[in-house]
Enzyme design. Structure first.
Site, short mmCIF file in Angstrom:
data_model
loop_
_atom_site.label_atom_id
_atom_site.label_comp_id
_atom_site.label_asym_id
_atom_site.label_seq_id
_atom_site.Cartn_x
_atom_site.Cartn_y
_atom_site.Cartn_z
N SER A 52 7.52 -13.24 13.22
CA SER A 52 7.40 -11.79 13.02
C SER A 52 6.02 -11.24 13.39
O SER A 52 5.94 -10.15 13.98
CB SER A 52 7.75 -11.42 11.57
OG SER A 52 9.13 -11.59 11.37
N THR A 73 31.51 -23.78 -1.79
CA THR A 73 31.92 -23.45 -3.16
C THR A 73 32.87 -22.26 -3.10
O THR A 73 32.44 -21.12 -2.86
CB THR A 73 30.68 -23.13 -4.02
OG1 THR A 73 29.71 -24.16 -3.80
CG2 THR A 73 31.03 -23.04 -5.49
N ILE A 104 23.16 -18.25 12.41
CA ILE A 104 21.88 -17.66 11.97
C ILE A 104 20.71 -18.64 12.08
O ILE A 104 19.56 -18.26 11.93
CB ILE A 104 21.92 -17.06 10.55
CG1 ILE A 104 22.44 -18.07 9.55
CG2 ILE A 104 22.70 -15.77 10.50
CD1 ILE A 104 21.87 -17.86 8.17
N GLY A 126 29.92 -19.31 4.73
CA GLY A 126 28.84 -19.19 3.76
C GLY A 126 29.01 -17.99 2.85
O GLY A 126 29.74 -17.04 3.19
N LYS A 144 13.35 -12.81 -1.49
CA LYS A 144 14.16 -11.61 -1.23
C LYS A 144 14.76 -10.99 -2.50
O LYS A 144 14.98 -9.80 -2.56
CB LYS A 144 15.28 -11.94 -0.23
CG LYS A 144 14.75 -12.16 1.16
CD LYS A 144 15.84 -12.35 2.17
CE LYS A 144 15.25 -12.64 3.54
NZ LYS A 144 16.20 -12.62 4.62
N GLY A 155 19.75 -17.33 15.55
CA GLY A 155 18.90 -16.63 14.58
C GLY A 155 17.82 -15.75 15.20
O GLY A 155 17.39 -14.78 14.58
P1 ATR Z 1 20.51 -18.04 2.56
O1 ATR Z 1 19.73 -17.08 1.71
O2 ATR Z 1 19.74 -18.57 3.74
O3 ATR Z 1 21.86 -17.53 2.92
P2 ATR Z 1 21.56 -19.57 0.37
O4 ATR Z 1 21.66 -18.30 -0.39
O5 ATR Z 1 20.97 -20.76 -0.32
O6 ATR Z 1 20.70 -19.37 1.67
O7 ATR Z 1 23.01 -19.95 0.95
C1 ATR Z 1 23.26 -21.13 1.64
C2 ATR Z 1 24.73 -21.18 2.06
O8 ATR Z 1 24.95 -22.41 2.78
C3 ATR Z 1 25.71 -21.20 0.90
O9 ATR Z 1 26.89 -20.56 1.30
C4 ATR Z 1 25.94 -22.72 0.70
O10 ATR Z 1 27.18 -23.05 0.10
P3 ATR Z 1 27.34 -23.11 -1.51
O11 ATR Z 1 27.65 -21.72 -1.96
O12 ATR Z 1 28.47 -24.05 -1.70
O13 ATR Z 1 26.04 -23.64 -2.04
C5 ATR Z 1 25.95 -23.19 2.13
N1 ATR Z 1 25.60 -24.60 2.25
C6 ATR Z 1 24.40 -25.16 2.05
N2 ATR Z 1 24.44 -26.49 2.29
C7 ATR Z 1 25.71 -26.77 2.64
C8 ATR Z 1 26.41 -27.97 3.03
N3 ATR Z 1 25.78 -29.14 3.10
N4 ATR Z 1 27.72 -27.88 3.34
C9 ATR Z 1 28.36 -26.69 3.30
N5 ATR Z 1 27.77 -25.54 2.95
C10 ATR Z 1 26.47 -25.57 2.62
#
Ligand code: ATR
Length: 264
Positions: free
Chosen positions: A20, A153, A209, A128, A69, A232
């Site tokens: 940035s 999840t 992203i 996600g 954030k 991204g």
């Molecule tokens: P950001 O702010 O960058 O979006 P975040 O809020 O931590 O980061 O979100 C990360 C996302 O990646 C979530 O949707 C997470 O899934 P969960 O809700 O199940 O935690 C997903 N994620 C992270 N690691 C993962 C993995 N190994 N396999 C599948 N999904 C993953």
């Protein structure tokens, strides 16, 4: 914006690798604005003090990145309706000596897609349900897209889908035209992908992203012949244009900003 010698910056931890400063400083220079953009690498225990002293430090605006954030909201004088709905701030601006938060991450995701095709009524697969996905949902709802959220999840996907009138899904039962990866899968291990490449069959756009066009998801999209593959950096640029215009009241010099980030 008439004042001289203004300071802007990115508030994050770590903030040192951010592109940035490069992007905005090039924009300021090209537009003849007397301002500089710095990286503020602030530890969590310093966050409150940092925000409460923005005026003293003559800081006129900030971008906010991980992990602040959401945490930053409590220390601001207010947030606008968009930041409230998304639940996160990625841009701080000044009005009447007070510091307010808004969010342009949704523009970062939606605007590059809109340049390729209108999103109204379009079926989109969103991977996600974390911070980035929340911003994506806000923008995609605004555009009238039909979004299917797939997340590790399921409960989190359900909650996000309900908020915007979208669908949470555990399996992909259709061939989407647009796939957006808002998970962090591929960030630490670029060989990991959040989705089976079979879903790319009819895809026109894949947006990951994660920076750098190096992930398994991007490679799979390429092998599958997806015509538009965005990463991204595109998201960074488009939220950057919006931030620049909010702070300066001037049109962002898009080509200059893109050039310093690297033409992708
Ligand atoms: P950001 O702010 O960058 O979006 P975040 O809020 O931590 O980061 O979100 C990360 C996302 O990646 C979530 O949707 C997470 O899934 P969960 O809700 O199940 O935690 C997903 N994620 C992270 N690691 C993962 C993995 N190994 N396999 C599948 N999904 C993953």
């Amino acid at each position: 914006m008439k004042k001289k010698n203004l300071t802007f910056g990115i508030l994050a931890y770590p903030a040192t690798h951010s592109l940035s400063p490069k992007m905005h400083n090039a924009g300021f220079k090209h537009t003849g604005i007397d301002a500089k953009y710095k990286a503020f690498n602030i530890k969590e225990e310093e966050l409150e003090n940092f925000i409460k002293n923005l005026n003293k430090k003559r800081i006129h605006g900030l971008n906010v990145s991980m992990p602040y954030k959401e945490k930053v909201i409590q220390y601001l004088d207010g947030i606008d309706a968009i930041a409230k709905k998304i639940g996160a701030v990625n841009c701080i601006y000044v009005r009447g000596g007070k510091y307010y938060g808004t969010n342009y991450d949704w523009k970062g995701i939606v605007n590059p897609l809109k340049k390729i095709m209108p999103l109204k009524g379009r079926k989109i697969l969103l991977l996600g349900a974390g911070g980035a996905a929340k911003a994506a949902c806000f923008g995609l709802k605004k555009e009238g897209a039909k979004v299917f959220i797939l997340n590790r999840t399921f409960e989190t996907a359900k909650k996000l889908a309900k908020k915007y009138g979208f669908k949470a899904t555990e399996t992909v039962e259709f061939m989407p035209e647009i796939i957006i990866n808002c998970t962090s899968v591929g960030f630490e291990n670029p060989e990991e992908s959040p989705i089976n490449p079979k879903v790319f069959k009819d895809a026109v756009i894949v947006l990951d992203i994660i920076y750098g066009h190096k992930t398994r998801l991007v490679k799979d999209a390429r092998t599958s012949g997806v015509p538009y593959i965005l990463d991204g950096y595109e998201v960074l640029l488009h939220q950057g244009y919006a931030t620049f215009e909010k702070w300066t009241g001037k049109k962002a010099p898009k080509e200059i900003m893109r050039k310093v980030i690297g033409n992708r």
